[in-house]
Motif scaffolding. Structure first.
Motif, PDB file in Angstrom:
ATOM      1  N   ILE A   3      -6.652   7.402  -3.549  1.00  0.00           N
ATOM      2  CA  ILE A   3      -6.400   7.354  -4.991  1.00  0.00           C
ATOM      3  C   ILE A   3      -7.520   8.016  -5.791  1.00  0.00           C
ATOM      4  O   ILE A   3      -7.337   8.293  -6.969  1.00  0.00           O
ATOM      5  CB  ILE A   3      -6.132   5.931  -5.517  1.00  0.00           C
ATOM      6  CG1 ILE A   3      -7.294   5.007  -5.217  1.00  0.00           C
ATOM      7  CG2 ILE A   3      -4.833   5.370  -4.993  1.00  0.00           C
ATOM      8  CD1 ILE A   3      -7.140   3.650  -5.849  1.00  0.00           C
ATOM      9  N   GLN A   4      -8.667   8.290  -5.135  1.00  0.00           N
ATOM     10  CA  GLN A   4      -9.673   9.080  -5.833  1.00  0.00           C
ATOM     11  C   GLN A   4      -9.157  10.502  -6.051  1.00  0.00           C
ATOM     12  O   GLN A   4      -9.475  11.146  -7.039  1.00  0.00           O
ATOM     13  CB  GLN A   4     -10.981   9.168  -5.025  1.00  0.00           C
ATOM     14  CG  GLN A   4     -11.580   7.844  -4.638  1.00  0.00           C
ATOM     15  CD  GLN A   4     -11.900   6.982  -5.836  1.00  0.00           C
ATOM     16  OE1 GLN A   4     -12.544   7.411  -6.754  1.00  0.00           O
ATOM     17  NE2 GLN A   4     -11.411   5.755  -5.825  1.00  0.00           N
ATOM     18  N   LEU A  54       0.832  -1.200   0.000  1.00  0.00           N
ATOM     19  CA  LEU A  54       0.000   0.000   0.000  1.00  0.00           C
ATOM     20  C   LEU A  54       0.869   1.254   0.000  1.00  0.00           C
ATOM     21  O   LEU A  54       0.527   2.262  -0.627  1.00  0.00           O
ATOM     22  CB  LEU A  54      -0.948  -0.001   1.207  1.00  0.00           C
ATOM     23  CG  LEU A  54      -1.988  -1.128   1.220  1.00  0.00           C
ATOM     24  CD1 LEU A  54      -2.871  -1.034   2.443  1.00  0.00           C
ATOM     25  CD2 LEU A  54      -2.841  -1.103  -0.040  1.00  0.00           C
ATOM     26  N   VAL A  63      -6.955   4.195   1.642  1.00  0.00           N
ATOM     27  CA  VAL A  63      -6.142   4.122   0.421  1.00  0.00           C
ATOM     28  C   VAL A  63      -7.017   4.325  -0.812  1.00  0.00           C
ATOM     29  O   VAL A  63      -6.657   5.052  -1.746  1.00  0.00           O
ATOM     30  CB  VAL A  63      -5.385   2.780   0.358  1.00  0.00           C
ATOM     31  CG1 VAL A  63      -4.765   2.583  -1.018  1.00  0.00           C
ATOM     32  CG2 VAL A  63      -4.314   2.729   1.417  1.00  0.00           C
ATOM     33  N   ILE A  64      -8.199   3.687  -0.815  1.00  0.00           N
ATOM     34  CA  ILE A  64      -9.074   3.817  -1.978  1.00  0.00           C
ATOM     35  C   ILE A  64      -9.577   5.255  -2.120  1.00  0.00           C
ATOM     36  O   ILE A  64      -9.638   5.793  -3.226  1.00  0.00           O
ATOM     37  CB  ILE A  64     -10.233   2.797  -1.882  1.00  0.00           C
ATOM     38  CG1 ILE A  64      -9.668   1.397  -2.101  1.00  0.00           C
ATOM     39  CG2 ILE A  64     -11.301   3.082  -2.932  1.00  0.00           C
ATOM     40  CD1 ILE A  64     -10.629   0.298  -1.814  1.00  0.00           C
ATOM     41  N   ILE A  81       1.822   1.944  -3.490  1.00  0.00           N
ATOM     42  CA  ILE A  81       0.718   2.524  -4.256  1.00  0.00           C
ATOM     43  C   ILE A  81       0.577   4.017  -3.940  1.00  0.00           C
ATOM     44  O   ILE A  81       0.413   4.836  -4.835  1.00  0.00           O
ATOM     45  CB  ILE A  81      -0.598   1.780  -3.929  1.00  0.00           C
ATOM     46  CG1 ILE A  81      -0.524   0.353  -4.459  1.00  0.00           C
ATOM     47  CG2 ILE A  81      -1.791   2.509  -4.533  1.00  0.00           C
ATOM     48  CD1 ILE A  81      -1.685  -0.508  -4.047  1.00  0.00           C
ATOM     49  N   LEU A  87      -7.622   0.355   4.288  1.00  0.00           N
ATOM     50  CA  LEU A  87      -7.923   0.069   2.878  1.00  0.00           C
ATOM     51  C   LEU A  87      -8.885   1.113   2.323  1.00  0.00           C
ATOM     52  O   LEU A  87      -8.691   1.626   1.213  1.00  0.00           O
ATOM     53  CB  LEU A  87      -8.514  -1.332   2.758  1.00  0.00           C
ATOM     54  CG  LEU A  87      -8.785  -1.789   1.338  1.00  0.00           C
ATOM     55  CD1 LEU A  87      -7.500  -1.941   0.574  1.00  0.00           C
ATOM     56  CD2 LEU A  87      -9.551  -3.084   1.342  1.00  0.00           C
TER      57      LEU A  87
END
Lengths: 357, 302
Positions: free
Chosen positions: B285-286, B237, B281-282, B240, B278
């Motif tokens: 990335i938006q 992560l 993280v999602i 990323i 999580l």
């Protein structure tokens, strides 16, 4: 393989599948049924990984969602909820009342709908959030792995609501019918087999359609698809959603066969193991996904009971060898003109690297 | 315990977890920047470092054994990593997703080998006595704050390693080559940089650092065959969030993830924290799909 031979083989496979309960013994039938349930999930991986180029290392999550959705109903079946009855593990965990989100699962039709809709919708929503920002490839694989880890640890830690490490097990009836008898096992097998055949032909049709063409185009050149005026995101999201729903159906059928669903089946390691079935069988060929699943799982059953430590070495070697030397899988060996195909692929993959740089 | 001391303690914990993530993710991020591949067996380099520390301490007991173990683990993991790059990763680097799967296979084999050699339960590495103290603050508004020496040690090691790698990348000729290949491989190769050798060197360096991190892990808990697995998913992560092959990005991302985990665990238990991480993280990335540090590039496909 010539044209006619292909149909003879297919007919023989379907005939054997349909008559299997009369040919092999109940133990083997139970294994075959489980592995066929897993092959429904594997066909979903073939769709996303082979045809759409999306590697998911978290298919276990959708498998688990389907499995748990059905298992929750099976745990509630036969209980008198109005009377305050609760599944056994909740009583042991000292839960005072059945949690609200369990109630709807007392209805079998609601549960069966959830088996398909929950994993499918979750997979679609999850992948949309990632793909819409053009995050894909390796990143997506890593994020799905984190998802598998989070899901399995959550299941284990919420013991009182999910059965914890042991998962949900020990069910007896569905629709009031005893599902533990040998007779019921046959019917569960036939239902599984019907699903495998139906999913096979559905995906065949889907991949031959214009949608399938667009999906492969997205895999091979996502930016070119954009330049031509198409948005690749919906194609990928739909593929991932279908794969999620298939994983859910596979999970529910597996739960019926195995009589248990637990975090050990949905975590990081089982999720990535699912990919190797497809890698061994052939990621671009639908029957390869089924064959690979059966082959790897029967091998696992044989080897891991005799030499437990050898199996992990074997699995590791399988990963390395399958992707290094047999990228089209076993099914690729039977494909007409596979030699040329392989040379073309090699050239294409080289070119892709140089453009990426 | 004082409220502010507790909060500061968690922040300190966050920093020490973050420094482990930095050491674990550095090699992943650097190789990812160069070759666009992720080594799934990277966690096993942590494990290898831990076992090397254990074996070194068998041979060199005493207070300074741990200081001997660190270079041993660095070199040992570096050699194994170099071999892995040469034997598997380089061959597959045109197909990043397949590299992922093949290196996962390597990781399974290494885990099982460790299980056969050292047993599944794990081995203990006892921290030397000079690391057994705890810095405690008894007065002022921070009274009750405990800072274990091992945690401070981790911070120092991470800072030194980070400084050395930054110097290597920015001040040496090798670093110049690495940056050149990172920015434009064909042009760098055309100018006479041996890109192949740079890949190998960076990969071995990264796995060496992971081996070093393994020694530190061994100070915190038992070394088991799967010890790397619990650190490697957050490290992925970090990669990323960090952006492509950026040292600064990796550091910032490690701090974000380390602090996020440490602070959220005040309110929720570990498993829920993992889910929230999580989700974070999602959501992240938006907003910034390219990661915290964006390297300017004209390439269409990152």
């Amino acid at each position: 393989m010539t044209f006619q031979k292909k149909y003879i083989f297919a007919a023989a496979a379907i005939l054997f599948g349909a008559l299997a309960p009369f040919i092999i013994n109940p133990y083997e039938l139970s294994l075959l049924g489980r592995f066929l349930a897993l092959s429904i999930l594997a066909m979903g991986i073939m769709l996303t990984w082979g045809e759409a180029g999306i590697l998911s290392l978290g298919q276990g999550v959708f498998f688990g969602l389907g499995g748990y959705a059905l298992a929750m109903h099976l745990k509630l079946e036969g209980l008198n909820l109005a009377n305050g009855d609760m599944p056994d593990f909740m009583v042991w965990s000292g839960v005072s009342a059945l949690p609200g989100f369990w109630y709807p699962f007392a209805n079998p039709y609601f549960s069966l709908a959830c088996v398909v809709i929950v994993p499918g919708a979750f997979a679609a929503a999850f992948s949309w959030l990632v793909f819409r920002r053009r995050v894909g490839g390796v990143y997506f694989a890593l994020i799905t792995q984190a998802l598998a880890l989070a899901f399995s640890t959550l299941l284990i830690s919420q013991q009182a609501y999910t059965g914890g490490f042991n998962g949900l097990t020990d069910y007896s009836t569905m629709f009031g019918i005893d599902i533990t008898t040998e007779y019921a096992a046959r019917y569960i097998y036939w239902i599984t087999f019907l699903f495998v055949v139906a999913v096979y032909f559905f995906l065949r049709w889907l991949l031959a359609s214009r949608y399938g063409v667009m999906l492969r185009a997205t895999r091979d050149g996502e930016n070119r698809v954009r330049f031509l005026g198409h948005d690749p995101v919906p194609y990928k999201v739909v593929a991932f959603g279908i794969a999620g729903a298939l994983a859910g159906i596979g999970g529910a059928l597996f739960t019926l066969h195995a009589g248990v669903v637990s975090p050990a089946l949905v975590g990081v390691v089982p999720s990535i193991e699912m990919v190797v079935w497809v890698a061994v069988g052939g990621r671009n060929i639908l029957w390869g996904a089924i064959a690979g699943t059966l082959l790897v799982n029967f091998a696992k059953d044989q080897i891991s009971s005799a030499f437990p430590s050898l199996w992990l070495y074997g699995l590791g070697a399988l990963f390395i060898l399958a992707v290094s030397f047999l990228p089209a899988g076993i099914a690729g060996l039977f494909r007409p003109g596979s030699g040329e195909e392989r040379v073309m692929r090699r050239i294409l993959s080289r070119r892709k690297l140089s453009t990426a740089e | 315990m004082h409220e502010s001391a507790f909060l500061l303690g968690q922040v300190f914990n966050g920093f020490s977890v973050a420094s482990l993530f930095i050491l674990a993710a550095l090699g992943l991020a650097l190789s990812f920047g160069l070759m666009r591949v992720i080594n799934m067996a990277h966690g096993e380099m942590l494990m290898l470092g831990g076992y090397l520390a254990y074996m070194t301490l068998q041979i060199v007991p005493g207070p300074l054994g741990i200081l001997v173990a660190m270079p041993v683990a660095f070199v040992g993991a570096g050699i194994v990593g170099g071999f892995l790059e040469f034997a598997v990763i380089h061959r597959l680097s045109a197909r990043p997703l397949d590299t992922l799967l093949a290196t996962w296979g390597v990781s399974l084999v290494l885990q099982q080998a460790a299980r056969n050699m050292f047993g599944a339960i794990g081995v203990e590495v006892t921290a030397p006595t000079w690391l057994n103290h705890t810095v405690s603050i008894h007065s002022g508004f921070l009274s009750g704050l405990d800072l274990p020496d091992t945690r401070i040690f981790i911070l120092i090691v991470a800072a030194i390693v980070l400084g050395l790698i930054a110097a290597l990348l920015n001040k040496t000729r090798l670093g110049l080559y690495v940056r050149a290949v990172n920015q434009d491989r064909p042009t760098a190769a055309a100018m006479g940089v041996n890109a192949r050798l740079i890949d190998l060197a960076v990969f071995a360096l990264g796995t060496g650092v992971a081996g070093l991190a393994g020694v530190i892990l061994a100070l915190l808990g038992p070394v088991t065959p799967t010890v790397g697995q619990s650190y490697i998913v957050p490290a992925f992560l970090v990669v990323i969030l960090g952006g492509l092959g950026s040292l600064v990005g990796t550091t910032i991302a490690s701090l974000i993830i380390g602090l996020f985990t440490a602070l959220i665990e005040i309110f929720v238990d570990v498993s829920v924290a993992q889910v929230l991480l999580l989700v974070f993280v999602i959501l992240f990335i938006q907003i910034r799909p390219q990661g915290v540090i964006t390297v300017r590039t004209r390439a269409l496909e990152g």
